[in-house]
Design a protein around this motif. Structure first.
Motif, PDB file in Angstrom:
ATOM      1  N   VAL B  76       0.958  -1.353   0.032  1.00 40.44           N
ATOM      2  CA  VAL B  76       0.105  -0.147  -0.310  1.00 40.44           C
ATOM      3  C   VAL B  76       0.246   1.251  -0.149  1.00 40.44           C
ATOM      4  CG1 VAL B  76      -1.597   1.340   1.295  1.00 40.44           C
ATOM      5  CG2 VAL B  76      -1.362  -1.423   0.857  1.00 40.44           C
ATOM      6  N   ALA B  77       1.890   0.857   0.879  1.00 37.16           N
ATOM      7  CA  ALA B  77       2.791   2.308   0.731  1.00 37.16           C
ATOM      8  C   ALA B  77       3.536   2.961   0.037  1.00 37.16           C
ATOM      9  CB  ALA B  77       3.898   2.193   1.973  1.00 37.16           C
ATOM     10  N   ASP B  78       4.141   1.779  -1.037  1.00 42.28           N
ATOM     11  CA  ASP B  78       4.913   1.474  -2.745  1.00 42.28           C
ATOM     12  C   ASP B  78       3.381   2.051  -3.722  1.00 42.28           C
ATOM     13  OD1 ASP B  78       7.054   1.083  -1.178  1.00 42.28           O
ATOM     14  OD2 ASP B  78       6.833  -0.782  -1.885  1.00 42.28           O
ATOM     15  N   LEU B  79       2.221   2.387  -3.776  1.00 48.69           N
ATOM     16  CA  LEU B  79       1.265   2.594  -4.265  1.00 48.69           C
ATOM     17  C   LEU B  79       1.305   3.931  -4.693  1.00 48.69           C
ATOM     18  CD1 LEU B  79      -0.941  -0.395  -5.088  1.00 48.69           C
ATOM     19  CD2 LEU B  79      -2.516   0.655  -3.807  1.00 48.69           C
ATOM     20  N   ASP B  80       0.804   3.811  -6.146  1.00 47.04           N
ATOM     21  CA  ASP B  80       0.622   5.220  -7.347  1.00 47.04           C
ATOM     22  C   ASP B  80      -0.769   5.512  -7.143  1.00 47.04           C
ATOM     23  OD1 ASP B  80       0.716   7.297  -8.581  1.00 47.04           O
ATOM     24  OD2 ASP B  80       1.239   5.721 -10.061  1.00 47.04           O
ATOM     25  N   PRO B  81      -1.038   6.616  -6.070  1.00 47.39           N
ATOM     26  CA  PRO B  81      -2.185   7.198  -6.260  1.00 47.39           C
ATOM     27  C   PRO B  81      -2.640   6.662  -7.316  1.00 47.39           C
ATOM     28  CG  PRO B  81      -1.079   8.077  -4.279  1.00 47.39           C
ATOM     29  CD  PRO B  81      -0.130   7.114  -5.689  1.00 47.39           C
ATOM     30  N   LYS B  82      -2.361   7.825  -8.246  1.00 46.74           N
ATOM     31  CA  LYS B  82      -2.473   7.703  -9.841  1.00 46.74           C
ATOM     32  C   LYS B  82      -3.034   7.107 -10.556  1.00 46.74           C
ATOM     33  CE  LYS B  82      -0.246  11.983 -10.723  1.00 46.74           C
ATOM     34  NZ  LYS B  82       1.335  12.234 -10.297  1.00 46.74           N
ATOM     35  N   LEU B  83      -2.371   5.511 -10.071  1.00 46.19           N
ATOM     36  CA  LEU B  83      -2.677   4.807 -10.780  1.00 46.19           C
ATOM     37  C   LEU B  83      -2.891   3.485 -10.548  1.00 46.19           C
ATOM     38  CD1 LEU B  83      -3.781   3.874 -14.186  1.00 46.19           C
ATOM     39  CD2 LEU B  83      -1.158   3.107 -14.146  1.00 46.19           C
TER      40      LEU B  83
END
Lengths: 175, 519
Positions: B76-83
């Motif tokens: 989750v921490a590494d997730l890209d909020p844009k995609l």
């Protein structure tokens, strides 16, 4: 989760309306029964509209309902439903007796209400032309006139047409 | 003792895990639909849930789940909020759920476990507010007080001596006092009963989130885009029905996505938006909860289904009935069986379960426009404990709540006077009704009435004479068929686990019937 006010929801509302309209058309079509299921009872041929016949269901055990009118054979289990089983022969005042332990019953579905009829044999599904149904029938010696919708002559048979409401609209049954 | 505490702790842990996982799953499914600037906040919530899961698992000593939660936190921490790529996270959630299932029942791999979900006995958890709980506890305390009053009254009554002058008066008074206690009991039991029933209500929302996941997975698998719109999530459902509803709605929603909604290009050429819609709408109507599942797909191909059915040898009369066509196993739901083999029960079994609880499913379809399923379930399930009684070759169910006592009966216990038979018990003559003659049962020479069931009927003490006492069963009460009139003494029908239909006795209709006894 999407909320109820967004675009797909509104779209679906119109869809639901259209679906309901087409249901009404369906209902109108169902007013004119053309496909019938024929069966044998006391050596005569009878028929019921196919849309009111659910199935010719195998049954296991019929539970006696003490004190019920004698035409009520009891209640039995059809697909999880406890439904009453009625001796059609006695209901129509036909001579002879229904089998004591029927292993199949004709399940009639009228306005969501199910009832099981004991008949001798189910014959076939057939298409009748509404214009050839004769309204007036009098069958000598039978007390069934009230229950008969009409009569129909096929090439090799004479069918007495019954209406499902006969069994399910009446509040009281006489034994 | 220690074992019990551990079990309780584990139950709490599992319940909390369920809620956190649902919350995580729901947030993940939502994330693609919201503007990207709002996504960080939602992801933060997911991270917090995962953090709690990690902590709780650690406390329970479940290190594998602890590290799984930790790994997911990192994702989750590494997730890209844009995609945001949510699939690996959803898989992680599934893995977590799977481990929890194993914890619940170590033998969950057992294929029979799948059928348990529609069983009446299935345990479901509900959360209770402490205010509600306190009110119920108050009622329970009142019951205890009433019980004590009753104990002292019966003790007094037992000391009455029939030889004493004034005995008649004293015993009359004792009965009146007992009757008062009974009224008091009823005054407490009624709110206790309805209060407990209310506790069993679960908002449908909880179930809807499970369906959201099914729509997501099935759409992804079949290359379709489908939105699930829900309305009426606040509608309450009896907890006893949650599993049946979940199972059935799961089938309906899956069916809508897999068979109803068309492929995107097919939809475009039919002048429909490429994204299909499934609408779930729930509402209370009278004593029913109606849940509609609508899809704006292609509709059900009646003719195609009919041909398939006839090819399989289904009788024509059945083949013309849409209901049978859709719910016969193996006709429309083949792909679903492939995907979820071993999980859940078949559509036909789900329908049977719906029927068993007195519910129905209706189908309407319009070619090119869509399909509508209406699942109708009772608002409250009339489930009751009942004692099975045998009389001749018949069996009846008598609700436990009406029974005071059961006893075996010998010739010496009976007294006949003025054409009435009485059961003599504790110095009382209790009017006796032979259920066999009451219901004109046929008895063979070996079937003899040997037991009596004591009950109060319309405030009168009565004894029912029966041949055998059977098991106590949890039964679903179905009303009598409204078209036919049934005689007094009967209150409904129930279908036992064996499939046998049994009539339910109406304990309140034996009040005036004491003279019908065969001597």
């Amino acid at each position: 989760m999407a909320s109820g006010d967004d675009a797909p929801g509104d779209r679906l509302l119109t869809f639901a309306d259209r679906l309901r309209r087409s249901e009404e058309e369906d209902a109108e079509r169902e007013e004119k029964p053309e496909i019938w299921v024929s069966f044998q009872l006391a050596g005569r041929s009878f028929a019921l509209p196919v849309m009111h016949v659910r199935e010719f269901a195998p049954i296991d055990r019929i539970t006696r309902v003490p004190g019920a009118p004698s035409i009520v054979r009891g209640v039995t289990n059809v697909r999880g439903h406890a439904i009453p089983v009625v001796n059609l022969r006695e209901l129509l005042g036909l001579p002879g007796q229904s089998p004591a332990d029927p292993n199949r019953i004709l399940v009639v579905d009228y306005q969501g209400r199910w009832i099981g009829l004991v008949v001798d044999r189910v014959d076939r599904v057939l298409t009748l032309s509404p214009s050839r149904i004769q309204g007036e029938t009098s069958i000598e010696g039978l007390t069934i006139a009230d229950n008969i919708l009409g009569c129909y002559e096929t090439d090799d048979d004479s069918l007495l047409l019954l209406s499902a409401s006969t069994f399910l609209d009446r509040r009281e049954t006489t034994g | 003792m220690v074992n019990d505490e551990l079990k309780e702790l584990l139950a709490d842990y599992l319940l909390e895990c369920d809620e956190r996982l649902i919350s995580v799953e729901q947030a993940l499914l939502e994330i693609a639909d919201i503007p990207s600037e709002d996504r960080s906040a939602l992801l933060e919530k997911v991270r917090r849930d995962l953090h709690t899961l990690k902590g709780n698992s650690g406390m329970m000593g479940l290190t594998d789940l602890q590290s799984l939660a930790h790994r997911l936190e990192d994702v989750v921490a590494d997730l890209d909020p844009k995609l945001p790529a949510i699939e690996p996270l959803l898989e992680g959630v599934d893995e977590f759920k799977h481990r929890l299932t194993e914890l619940r029942a170590p033998a969950a791999a057992d294929p029979d476990a799948a059928t348990v979900s529609t069983d009446i006995a299935k345990e479901a958890s509900v959360r209770i507010g402490t205010g509600d709980l306190d009110r119920l506890l108050d009622l329970a305390t009142e019951l205890l007080i009433t019980r004590n009053r009753m104990a002292s009254l019966t003790a007094e009554a037992l000391h009455l001596n029939a030889e004493d002058p004034g005995y008649a008066e004293a015993s009359q008074q004792a009965w009146q006092q007992l009757e008062e206690v009974r009224r008091q009991l009823e005054k407490t039991l009624t709110p206790l009963d309805s209060g407990l029933r209310r506790l069993r209500m679960v908002p449908l929302e909880r179930l809807f989130s499970r369906l959201q996941r099914i729509v997501h997975d099935e759409a992804a698998r079949s290359g379709k885009t489908v939105a699930l719109v829900t309305r009426g999530g606040e509608t309450p459902l009896d907890a006893a029905l949650v599993e049946v509803a979940a199972e059935t709605l799961g089938h309906l929603v899956r069916n809508a996505v897999v068979h109803g909604i068309e492929q995107p290009d097919g939809r475009r050429s039919a002048d429909k938006p490429s994204q299909g819609t499934v609408l779930l709408e729930a509402a209370v109507r009278g004593r029913w909860v109606d849940i509609e599942v609508l899809d704006d797909g292609a509709g059900i191909d009646r003719d195609g289904l009919r041909e398939a059915a006839l090819a399989r040898g289904l009788e024509m009369a059945q083949a013309s009935d849409l209901h049978t066509l859709v719910f016969r196993p193996g006709l429309t739901i083949r792909s679903e069986v492939d995907q979820s083999s071993g999980r859940g029960v078949g559509t036909s079994a789900a329908l049977d379960a719906v029927h068993r609880y007195g519910g129905t499913i209706d189908i309407d379809t319009a070619p090119g426009i869509g399909t509508r399923f209406l699942l109708r379930l009772p608002l409250t399930v009339a489930v009751t404990e009942a004692l099975l009684l045998e009389v001749g070759s018949d069996r009846y169910a008598l609700p436990i709540s009406s029974i005071l006592e059961t006893t075996d009966v010998g010739e010496d216990d009976l007294l006949t006077a003025d054409n009435e038979t009485f059961l003599q018990r504790a110095g009382l003559n209790i009017p006796l009704i032979d259920l066999g003659s009451f219901f004109s049962a046929t008895r063979t020479s070996r079937q003899q009435p040997r037991y009596a069931v004591l009950l109060t009927s319309e405030g009168q003490l009565r004894a029912l004479l029966v041949d055998q006492l059977g098991d106590v069963a949890t039964i679903v009460v179905n009303p009598l068929h409204p078209t036919l009139e049934y005689p007094p003494g009967l209150d409904g029908t129930t279908v036992l686990g064996s499939g046998e239909v049994v009539m339910i006795l109406d304990s309140q209709s034996f009040g005036g019937a004491s003279t019908r006894v065969a001597s």
